[in-house]
Write a protein that holds these residues in place. Structure first.
Motif, PDB file in Angstrom:
ATOM      1  N   LYS A 195      14.537   7.095  10.697  1.00 45.29           N
ATOM      2  CA  LYS A 195      15.300   6.073  11.425  1.00 45.29           C
ATOM      3  C   LYS A 195      16.039   5.110  10.505  1.00 45.29           C
ATOM      4  N   ASN A 196      15.938   5.379   9.186  1.00 50.29           N
ATOM      5  CA  ASN A 196      16.643   4.537   8.218  1.00 50.29           C
ATOM      6  C   ASN A 196      16.259   3.066   8.348  1.00 50.29           C
ATOM      7  N   LYS A 197      14.956   2.805   8.503  1.00 50.43           N
ATOM      8  CA  LYS A 197      14.454   1.423   8.570  1.00 50.43           C
ATOM      9  C   LYS A 197      13.673   1.122   7.299  1.00 50.43           C
ATOM     10  N   GLU A 198      13.710  -0.115   6.863  1.00 48.91           N
ATOM     11  CA  GLU A 198      12.992  -0.504   5.650  1.00 48.91           C
ATOM     12  C   GLU A 198      11.637  -1.119   5.996  1.00 48.91           C
ATOM     13  N   ILE A 199      10.587  -0.462   5.548  1.00 48.85           N
ATOM     14  CA  ILE A 199       9.218  -0.893   5.865  1.00 48.85           C
ATOM     15  C   ILE A 199       8.501  -1.312   4.584  1.00 48.85           C
ATOM     16  N   VAL A 200       7.929  -2.509   4.630  1.00 47.96           N
ATOM     17  CA  VAL A 200       7.154  -3.026   3.491  1.00 47.96           C
ATOM     18  C   VAL A 200       5.681  -3.095   3.897  1.00 47.96           C
ATOM     19  N   ILE A 201       4.843  -2.395   3.183  1.00 49.35           N
ATOM     20  CA  ILE A 201       3.415  -2.397   3.498  1.00 49.35           C
ATOM     21  C   ILE A 201       2.686  -3.399   2.609  1.00 49.35           C
ATOM     22  N   ILE A 202       1.947  -4.276   3.278  1.00 46.63           N
ATOM     23  CA  ILE A 202       1.142  -5.268   2.562  1.00 46.63           C
ATOM     24  C   ILE A 202      -0.328  -4.895   2.778  1.00 46.63           C
ATOM     25  N   PRO A 203      -1.069  -4.620   1.707  1.00 50.83           N
ATOM     26  CA  PRO A 203      -2.453  -4.179   1.869  1.00 50.83           C
ATOM     27  C   PRO A 203      -3.427  -5.345   2.025  1.00 50.83           C
ATOM     28  N   GLY A 204      -4.506  -5.104   2.770  1.00 53.52           N
ATOM     29  CA  GLY A 204      -5.634  -6.039   2.784  1.00 53.52           C
ATOM     30  C   GLY A 204      -6.568  -5.723   1.613  1.00 53.52           C
ATOM     31  N   GLY A 205      -7.618  -6.495   1.482  1.00 54.99           N
ATOM     32  CA  GLY A 205      -8.541  -6.327   0.347  1.00 54.99           C
ATOM     33  C   GLY A 205      -9.740  -5.439   0.638  1.00 54.99           C
ATOM     34  N   GLY A 206      -9.987  -5.153   1.916  1.00 48.89           N
ATOM     35  CA  GLY A 206     -11.018  -4.196   2.314  1.00 48.89           C
ATOM     36  C   GLY A 206     -12.391  -4.472   1.730  1.00 48.89           C
ATOM     37  N   GLU A 207     -13.083  -3.402   1.382  1.00 50.58           N
ATOM     38  CA  GLU A 207     -14.459  -3.533   0.885  1.00 50.58           C
ATOM     39  C   GLU A 207     -14.511  -4.207  -0.481  1.00 50.58           C
ATOM     40  N   PHE A 208     -13.404  -4.150  -1.225  1.00 51.88           N
ATOM     41  CA  PHE A 208     -13.372  -4.893  -2.492  1.00 51.88           C
ATOM     42  C   PHE A 208     -13.519  -6.395  -2.210  1.00 51.88           C
ATOM     43  N   ALA A 209     -12.774  -6.861  -1.192  1.00 50.32           N
ATOM     44  CA  ALA A 209     -12.840  -8.286  -0.850  1.00 50.32           C
ATOM     45  C   ALA A 209     -14.216  -8.644  -0.293  1.00 50.32           C
ATOM     46  N   ASN A 210     -14.880  -7.675   0.346  1.00 46.38           N
ATOM     47  CA  ASN A 210     -16.253  -7.935   0.808  1.00 46.38           C
ATOM     48  C   ASN A 210     -17.200  -8.177  -0.363  1.00 46.38           C
ATOM     49  N   VAL A 211     -16.951  -7.499  -1.493  1.00 45.44           N
ATOM     50  CA  VAL A 211     -17.763  -7.742  -2.697  1.00 45.44           C
ATOM     51  C   VAL A 211     -17.521  -9.175  -3.192  1.00 45.44           C
ATOM     52  N   VAL A 212     -16.265  -9.619  -3.129  1.00 44.88           N
ATOM     53  CA  VAL A 212     -15.979 -11.012  -3.520  1.00 44.88           C
ATOM     54  C   VAL A 212     -16.745 -11.975  -2.619  1.00 44.88           C
ATOM     55  N   ILE A 219      13.721  -0.211  -2.352  1.00 44.70           N
ATOM     56  CA  ILE A 219      13.510   0.146  -0.944  1.00 44.70           C
ATOM     57  C   ILE A 219      14.819   0.646  -0.296  1.00 44.70           C
ATOM     58  N   LYS A 220      15.943   0.285  -0.867  1.00 47.02           N
ATOM     59  CA  LYS A 220      17.231   0.773  -0.339  1.00 47.02           C
ATOM     60  C   LYS A 220      17.260   2.299  -0.316  1.00 47.02           C
ATOM     61  N   ASN A 221      16.705   2.915  -1.359  1.00 49.51           N
ATOM     62  CA  ASN A 221      16.647   4.379  -1.400  1.00 49.51           C
ATOM     63  C   ASN A 221      15.370   4.930  -0.787  1.00 49.51           C
ATOM     64  N   GLU A 222      14.253   4.269  -1.087  1.00 52.37           N
ATOM     65  CA  GLU A 222      12.942   4.801  -0.689  1.00 52.37           C
ATOM     66  C   GLU A 222      12.639   4.579   0.794  1.00 52.37           C
ATOM     67  N   LYS A 223      13.229   3.525   1.363  1.00 52.20           N
ATOM     68  CA  LYS A 223      13.038   3.133   2.783  1.00 52.20           C
ATOM     69  C   LYS A 223      11.661   2.535   3.056  1.00 52.20           C
ATOM     70  N   ILE A 224      10.646   2.922   2.283  1.00 49.24           N
ATOM     71  CA  ILE A 224       9.309   2.366   2.490  1.00 49.24           C
ATOM     72  C   ILE A 224       8.726   2.019   1.119  1.00 49.24           C
ATOM     73  N   ALA A 225       7.973   0.918   1.074  1.00 51.17           N
ATOM     74  CA  ALA A 225       7.416   0.460  -0.199  1.00 51.17           C
ATOM     75  C   ALA A 225       6.098  -0.256   0.053  1.00 51.17           C
ATOM     76  N   ILE A 226       5.211  -0.163  -0.919  1.00 49.83           N
ATOM     77  CA  ILE A 226       3.956  -0.920  -0.855  1.00 49.83           C
ATOM     78  C   ILE A 226       4.075  -2.087  -1.831  1.00 49.83           C
TER      79      ILE A 226
END
Lengths: 214, 214
Positions: free
Chosen positions: A28-45, A93-100
């Protein structure tokens, strides 16, 4: 640009969502930026903080670095490139369309948020959304949305940020920031990629929309 | 310079050791470099690897980054400064006497070790010891040393690296590298700071000395 925070609680189930988003972004030619949570690593913190009573600043710093670790996992699972600056991300992201986004460099260099457990990766994703100048953010988590009471409540289709109180699937600062930044958010179950795609398509789906923009 | 790897298994009990080492380094004018293990953060990497079968390279990278996180915790607990390059560490340790190395920058920039779970922070600490040009390293862990059999064996006071086989408190590559680098190591229980100090003082104490240098 469409920022989607994928909670660390989805670590073991994120692959279908990541792949669906990559396909969707390209089709669909949309630009998506993925932002990760900290998951079980953050639970250790959290555990280290609870046991050793480390400073709020150290907990904040470590929890942010945990987001990078989950981000690296998402990058490999989804075969999606990861970037640690918005400069690089926006360029590619202009080329990749999706990025983390591996957010620790941005979040520690700007030191943009309060050092407290009232701020988790939910709220941090709003700060990032603001830097990306977006008005909407999607929070993909492991529940269907926000319920009117917990447990055994009814799923809310829509709620004003003012009305969010008590135990929900987002952190306590999230509704405050959402209003401050005049943004809206969708809380959606990331185990069902089609729901996340429906939101991106502007279609009605099972989720909770939080209104922070009057 | 005296490198001491403090295993992540000691996270919740490292404070007395860190404080004792800081006092000792200043009183006796000795330079001590602390290398952190990855602890429970690295256990999360193991779990993610086991569940999602991520690549060895990604596991290796994440586990190394986990060493930094525990290093930051040790820095706060012991009130000891942490450095992410040997350049800065060597410059500052002259005055500070004790320093914590956050090793990910060094280990990822040099990519010095095999990407495998046969290499853990034990073996990585030997690579760092070699860069520091030392002949001896102390591995502080949560057991008294190496036993002749597991469980219910007898503690060995001394063992040749050639003779280490099977289950021990160090990783499987450790004895191989110890011989290759012609180094000796002491495996000691970090819950008893006096034992670690005894080793630094050249005194007999409860621990296992591993001979890698003929």
């Amino acid at each position: 640009m469409h920022p989607i925070k994928i909670g660390g609680s989805l670590t073991y189930e994120a692959e279908p969502l990541l792949k669906a988003l990559k396909d969707y972004a390209n089709e669909k030619n949309k630009e998506i930026v993925i932002i990760p949570g900290g998951g079980e690593f953050a639970n250790v913190v959290r555990k280290i903080d609870k046991t050793l009573n480390i400073s709020n600043s150290l907990s904040h710093k470590l929890a942010i670095k945990c987001m990078d670790l989950i981000g690296e996992v998402y990058a490999e699972l989804g075969n999606i490139k990861a970037y640690d600056t918005l400069f690089d991300l926006k360029k590619e992201i202009k080329n990749e369309k999706i990025a983390i986004l591996l957010p620790s460099k941005l979040l520690l260099s700007t030191d943009i948020a309060e050092h407290s457990w009232a701020i988790t990766s939910d709220s941090l994703s709003l700060y990032i959304g603001r830097l990306l100048d977006v008005r909407e953010i999607i929070i993909a988590t492991d529940v269907d949305g926000i319920y009117d009471k917990f447990p055994e409540g009814k799923l809310l289709n829509i709620i004003n940020a003012n009305d969010i109180k008590g135990l929900t699937s987002v952190d306590e600062t999230f509704p405050i920031l959402l209003k401050k930044f005049k943004m809206n958010a969708y809380v959606v179950n990331g185990k069902y990629p089609e729901r996340v795609i429906d939101i991106l398509e502007g279609k009605h789906t099972l989720c909770t929309k939080i209104i922070g923009k009057e």
